[in-house]
Design a protein around this motif. Structure first.
Motif, PDB file in Angstrom:
ATOM      1  N   ALA A  68      -4.948  18.661  -6.724  1.00  0.00           N
ATOM      2  CA  ALA A  68      -4.072  17.568  -5.928  1.00  0.00           C
ATOM      3  C   ALA A  68      -2.506  17.781  -6.250  1.00  0.00           C
ATOM      4  CB  ALA A  68      -4.645  16.124  -5.784  1.00  0.00           C
ATOM      5  N   VAL A  69      -1.764  17.700  -4.945  1.00  0.00           N
ATOM      6  CA  VAL A  69      -0.370  17.929  -5.264  1.00  0.00           C
ATOM      7  C   VAL A  69       0.251  16.412  -5.131  1.00  0.00           C
ATOM      8  CG1 VAL A  69       1.775  18.855  -4.154  1.00  0.00           C
ATOM      9  CG2 VAL A  69      -0.434  20.035  -4.352  1.00  0.00           C
ATOM     10  N   LEU A  70       0.848  15.929  -6.059  1.00  0.00           N
ATOM     11  CA  LEU A  70       1.530  14.753  -5.954  1.00  0.00           C
ATOM     12  C   LEU A  70       3.146  14.759  -6.069  1.00  0.00           C
ATOM     13  CD1 LEU A  70      -0.516  12.489  -8.726  1.00  0.00           C
ATOM     14  CD2 LEU A  70      -0.887  12.930  -6.119  1.00  0.00           C
ATOM     15  N   GLY A  71       3.885  14.159  -5.439  1.00  0.00           N
ATOM     16  CA  GLY A  71       5.270  14.130  -5.167  1.00  0.00           C
ATOM     17  C   GLY A  71       5.923  13.330  -6.271  1.00  0.00           C
ATOM     18  N   ARG A  72       7.309  13.109  -6.145  1.00  0.00           N
ATOM     19  CA  ARG A  72       7.909  12.477  -7.148  1.00  0.00           C
ATOM     20  C   ARG A  72       7.940  11.154  -6.824  1.00  0.00           C
ATOM     21  NH1 ARG A  72      13.054  16.226  -8.881  1.00  0.00           N
ATOM     22  NH2 ARG A  72      13.056  14.595 -10.027  1.00  0.00           N
ATOM     23  N   VAL A  90       0.038  14.364  -1.657  1.00  0.00           N
ATOM     24  CA  VAL A  90       1.039  13.013  -1.591  1.00  0.00           C
ATOM     25  C   VAL A  90       2.416  13.281  -1.667  1.00  0.00           C
ATOM     26  CG1 VAL A  90       1.145  10.709  -2.800  1.00  0.00           C
ATOM     27  CG2 VAL A  90      -1.083  11.977  -2.626  1.00  0.00           C
ATOM     28  N   GLY A  91       3.314  12.827  -0.811  1.00  0.00           N
ATOM     29  CA  GLY A  91       4.547  13.131  -0.581  1.00  0.00           C
ATOM     30  C   GLY A  91       5.322  12.109  -1.577  1.00  0.00           C
ATOM     31  N   ASP A  92       6.630  12.145  -1.650  1.00  0.00           N
ATOM     32  CA  ASP A  92       7.511  11.506  -2.546  1.00  0.00           C
ATOM     33  C   ASP A  92       7.799  10.072  -2.144  1.00  0.00           C
ATOM     34  OD1 ASP A  92       8.190  13.897  -3.856  1.00  0.00           O
ATOM     35  OD2 ASP A  92       9.992  13.989  -2.443  1.00  0.00           O
TER      36      ASP A  92
END
Length: 192
Positions: A68-72, A90-92
């Protein structure tokens, strides 16, 4: 980035007042171990990535697949029961409350998809995902959307939109009037 995470916890959790106190927030070990696991996963070290993410899952109750990709500045409040699937993005500045699922629709659909095809949601920047919300499948939740508590999202949500679960239905109970009056009087006398 670690300082940014601590600042995010202090800003979004009214029960946390200092960065030192934020160090004890249960979401941070999940997020920090995910960053390490995600790097390993991207390099093809899938077993090592799982080994890094597993202790955080047991310690925090937050299960984030290493893919999974997690934003800041992602903030997971309470955390227990949060599940984020392998192809989720998941965006910032996203806030995720407890028991949120960003999952797939099920193996019966996913096994029919082409290899590498997205199975999980994409969540835009500034989204709030309410308690026990389920966002399932390759849907997109637009920037600034609010997914209300207990919502089930199976289609795209436009930017800035709000979803909400249906309210609880009140059942008409056939309580005799004299019994209701007795309960009301007892409650006002302070005997409960």
């Amino acid at each position: 980035m670690l300082a940014e995470d601590l600042r995010t916890v202090v800003e979004r959790d009214p029960a946390i007042r200092t960065r030192r106190e934020a160090l004890l927030h249960p979401a941070l070990p999940a997020l920090w171990s995910h960053r390490v696991a995600h790097r390993l996963h991207r390099r093809g070290w899938r077993i090592a990535a799982r080994l890094v993410s597993l202790p955080a899952r047991f310690a925090t109750g937050v299960e984030v697949h290493p893919g999974a990709v997690l934003g800041r500045r992602v903030f997971v409040d309470h955390g227990t029961g949060v599940v984020i699937g392998e192809t989720a993005v998941v965006g910032d500045d996203v806030t995720i409350y407890h028991q949120v699922t960003l999952g797939a629709r099920g193996w019966w659909e996913d096994n029919l998809r082409a290899p590498g095809e997205r199975r999980h949601p994409v969540v835009g920047d500034g989204v709030v995902l309410g308690t026990n919300a389920s966002v399932l499948g390759p849907v997109t939740v637009g920037d600034g959307a609010l997914v209300g508590a207990h919502s089930m999202v199976l289609r795209d949500v436009p930017p800035g939109a709000t979803t909400q679960a249906p309210g609880a239905a009140l059942a008409d109970r056939d309580v005799p009037r004299h019994r209701f009056e007795l309960l009301r009087q007892t409650a006002t006398m302070g005997s409960w």
